[in-house]
Design a protein around this motif. Structure first.
Motif, PDB file in Angstrom:
ATOM      1  N   LEU A   1     -28.464  -7.918  34.822  1.00 52.63           N
ATOM      2  CA  LEU A   1     -27.101  -7.913  34.269  1.00 52.63           C
ATOM      3  C   LEU A   1     -26.722  -6.742  33.347  1.00 52.63           C
ATOM      4  O   LEU A   1     -25.499  -6.089  33.446  1.00 52.63           O
ATOM      5  CB  LEU A   1     -26.910  -9.298  33.351  1.00 52.63           C
TER       6      LEU A   1
ATOM      7  N   PHE B   1     -25.619  -4.138  35.708  1.00 58.35           N
ATOM      8  CA  PHE B   1     -24.305  -4.444  36.230  1.00 58.35           C
ATOM      9  C   PHE B   1     -23.076  -3.683  35.108  1.00 58.35           C
ATOM     10  O   PHE B   1     -22.325  -2.938  35.506  1.00 58.35           O
ATOM     11  CB  PHE B   1     -24.116  -5.588  36.427  1.00 58.35           C
ATOM     12  N   TYR B   2     -23.235  -4.254  33.831  1.00 55.61           N
ATOM     13  CA  TYR B   2     -22.392  -3.666  32.871  1.00 55.61           C
ATOM     14  C   TYR B   2     -22.514  -2.081  32.371  1.00 55.61           C
ATOM     15  O   TYR B   2     -21.540  -1.418  32.396  1.00 55.61           O
ATOM     16  CB  TYR B   2     -22.388  -4.467  31.454  1.00 55.61           C
TER      17      TYR B   2
ATOM     18  N   GLU C   1     -22.964  -0.017  34.840  1.00 59.96           N
ATOM     19  CA  GLU C   1     -22.436   0.607  35.883  1.00 59.96           C
ATOM     20  C   GLU C   1     -20.822   0.565  35.640  1.00 59.96           C
ATOM     21  O   GLU C   1     -19.874   1.076  35.938  1.00 59.96           O
ATOM     22  CB  GLU C   1     -22.603   0.093  37.286  1.00 59.96           C
TER      23      GLU C   1
ATOM     24  N   VAL D   1     -16.026  -3.187  40.860  1.00 64.91           N
ATOM     25  CA  VAL D   1     -16.606  -4.107  40.002  1.00 64.91           C
ATOM     26  C   VAL D   1     -17.007  -5.102  41.207  1.00 64.91           C
ATOM     27  O   VAL D   1     -18.186  -5.825  41.282  1.00 64.91           O
ATOM     28  CB  VAL D   1     -15.977  -4.957  39.104  1.00 64.91           C
TER      29      VAL D   1
ATOM     30  N   LEU E   1     -20.079  -4.012  42.747  1.00 63.89           N
ATOM     31  CA  LEU E   1     -21.219  -3.976  41.760  1.00 63.89           C
ATOM     32  C   LEU E   1     -21.719  -5.653  41.935  1.00 63.89           C
ATOM     33  O   LEU E   1     -22.832  -5.755  41.476  1.00 63.89           O
ATOM     34  CB  LEU E   1     -21.114  -3.351  40.837  1.00 63.89           C
ATOM     35  N   GLY E   2     -21.041  -6.534  42.586  1.00 66.41           N
ATOM     36  CA  GLY E   2     -21.589  -7.998  42.433  1.00 66.41           C
ATOM     37  C   GLY E   2     -20.608  -8.914  41.762  1.00 66.41           C
ATOM     38  O   GLY E   2     -21.054 -10.110  41.672  1.00 66.41           O
ATOM     39  N   ALA E   3     -19.697  -8.597  41.364  1.00 69.10           N
ATOM     40  CA  ALA E   3     -18.592  -9.335  40.500  1.00 69.10           C
ATOM     41  C   ALA E   3     -17.942  -9.957  41.569  1.00 69.10           C
ATOM     42  O   ALA E   3     -17.880  -9.744  42.889  1.00 69.10           O
ATOM     43  CB  ALA E   3     -17.615  -8.701  39.791  1.00 69.10           C
TER      44      ALA E   3
ATOM     45  N   ASP F   1     -18.988 -11.667  36.494  1.00 66.63           N
ATOM     46  CA  ASP F   1     -20.114 -11.019  36.562  1.00 66.63           C
ATOM     47  C   ASP F   1     -21.284 -11.660  37.373  1.00 66.63           C
ATOM     48  O   ASP F   1     -21.176 -12.922  37.696  1.00 66.63           O
ATOM     49  CB  ASP F   1     -20.905 -10.425  35.250  1.00 66.63           C
ATOM     50  N   PRO F   2     -22.376 -10.933  37.832  1.00 68.05           N
ATOM     51  CA  PRO F   2     -23.346 -11.553  38.655  1.00 68.05           C
ATOM     52  C   PRO F   2     -24.085 -12.979  38.276  1.00 68.05           C
ATOM     53  O   PRO F   2     -24.484 -13.508  38.910  1.00 68.05           O
ATOM     54  CB  PRO F   2     -24.271 -10.377  39.075  1.00 68.05           C
TER      55      PRO F   2
END
Length: 121
Positions: free
Chosen positions: A19, A22-23, A25, A88, A91-93, A110-111
């Motif tokens: 996580l 993710f953030y 990125e 996003v 990226l998996g959102a 978010d993921p």
């Protein structure tokens, strides 16, 4: 006079490193593992920091739902809403509420399932 100064916003999640990545990125910064179950995201400049904490049995919030409240969400300012959305999502959102394309914000998860908004500046 304030009693305290906000230091860090911590998000519970099943995988802190993922996580945080993710953030990193999405908003930039450097992922820095601190402990086995804790990862910091060092952001450039001063202000609020993000950290990610492993939470056994984590249950993602539901948006919108009074039964599993979102508890909080992050508002992230962007210059180009359509371009940011594509990034996003890659990226998996996931999209929670982005049907109104003329509105000044769109809602995603978010993921790990935490809601966040992309907001036009």
């Amino acid at each position: 006079m304030a009693i305290a100064k906000l230091d860090v916003v911590v998000l519970d999640c099943p995988d802190p490193a993922a996580l945080a990545g993710f953030y990193a990125e999405v908003i930039g910064g450097k992922v820095v593992p601190a402990e086995e179950d804790w990862v910091n995201l060092e952001l450039p400049g001063e202000g609020v920091k993000l950290a990610f904490q492993k939470a056994p049995g984590f249950v993602a919030p539901e948006w919108p739902s009074p039964k599993r409240s979102q508890q909080f969400h992050l508002d992230l300012n962007v210059e180009d809403m359509d371009a940011a959305e594509k990034q996003v999502l890659a990226l998996g959102a996931t999209v929670l509420d982005a049907e109104d394309r003329e509105r000044g914000f769109r809602v995603y998860a978010d993921p790990a399932g935490h809601p966040f908004c992309l907001c036009a500046v």
